[in-house]
Design a protein around this motif. Sequence first.
Motif: not given
Length: 325
Positions: A37-53
């Motif tokens: 799964h990719g896409g710029v916005g999707r990647n950013v959303a999951e990255d931020i979620a992986n910081m528990e935010l």
Amino acid sequence: MKNGIVIVGTTFVDIKGFPFNHYIPAGRNAGAVEIVHGGVGRNVAEDIANMELRPTYVSMVDTTAQGEEVIKKLQNHKVNTDYIVSAPDGLGMWLAVFDETGDVVGSISKRPVMDPMAELLDEKGDEIFSSCDSVVLEIDMDKEVVKRVLRYAGKYHKRVYALVANMSIASERRDFLQQIDCFVCNLQEAGILFVDNFTGMEPSELAEALSERIINARIPSMIVTLGSRGAVYADCNGNKGTYAASKVKVKDTTGAGDAFCAGVAAGLTYGKDLLGAVEIGTRLAASVITVSENVCPRFRPEELGLNPALYKPQISFYGDEDLVK
């Protein structure tokens, strides 16, 4: 309900090919093919979620089982998916071939149709943006979507951090960049934006050049990533600097820029200055390029020097809902 950091962007499925040996451009290359799964916005959303935010993602997927799978994965990572629209052709696709060093040597992209997303923002924009901490925007999306996001961000005085998938589109929207609190891009994209060639400049020279150009262009602040040479940053008040890259073994550079932007947005949202935000972005980007996944692994906010519990709303420089016509 508080929406945390709101990310507005596109969702893709990435099909990646990796050669087992030296890549031969005109030949047949044995290797491995992975679908993620990719896409710029999707990647950013999951990255931020992986910081528990606990971010909120505003986007689109298609009406197939693949679209449902994308949503389920985001939900498993604690992303709020209440504002993801399911529609025909709502999911993009990216086909990419990598060489043995992890760099992309060829790609084809199919972008999603974004009309239903503009309708969603018209209907639920106040609900989405009134209670969020900040906004991350993929600025080369459909122009009507970008205009709506900036209008709501201005209405509720929310800071907006932007990144780009296609700089050729974004460079036609320079006036939008004057309404972005921080714009993140790479060296090639900065060259397209400023119609200049920065290749060969030392980071310290580039920081000086970037500072001069954003002041003249009235862009509040920018960060330019330089790959293995780190990043440079500058704002319209004359603050500028450089930051070295982490030295790691590279497998796949896909998603590194998105993770960097996620770290920057989280840092700036929750109290860091530009330098502190770049430090977080660099750490997240380094964690992505060592694997074939598009996103960073799990971090606790405290590991990154963040404490969202102490968050105080940072008012954007822009606060007029009529700024974007």
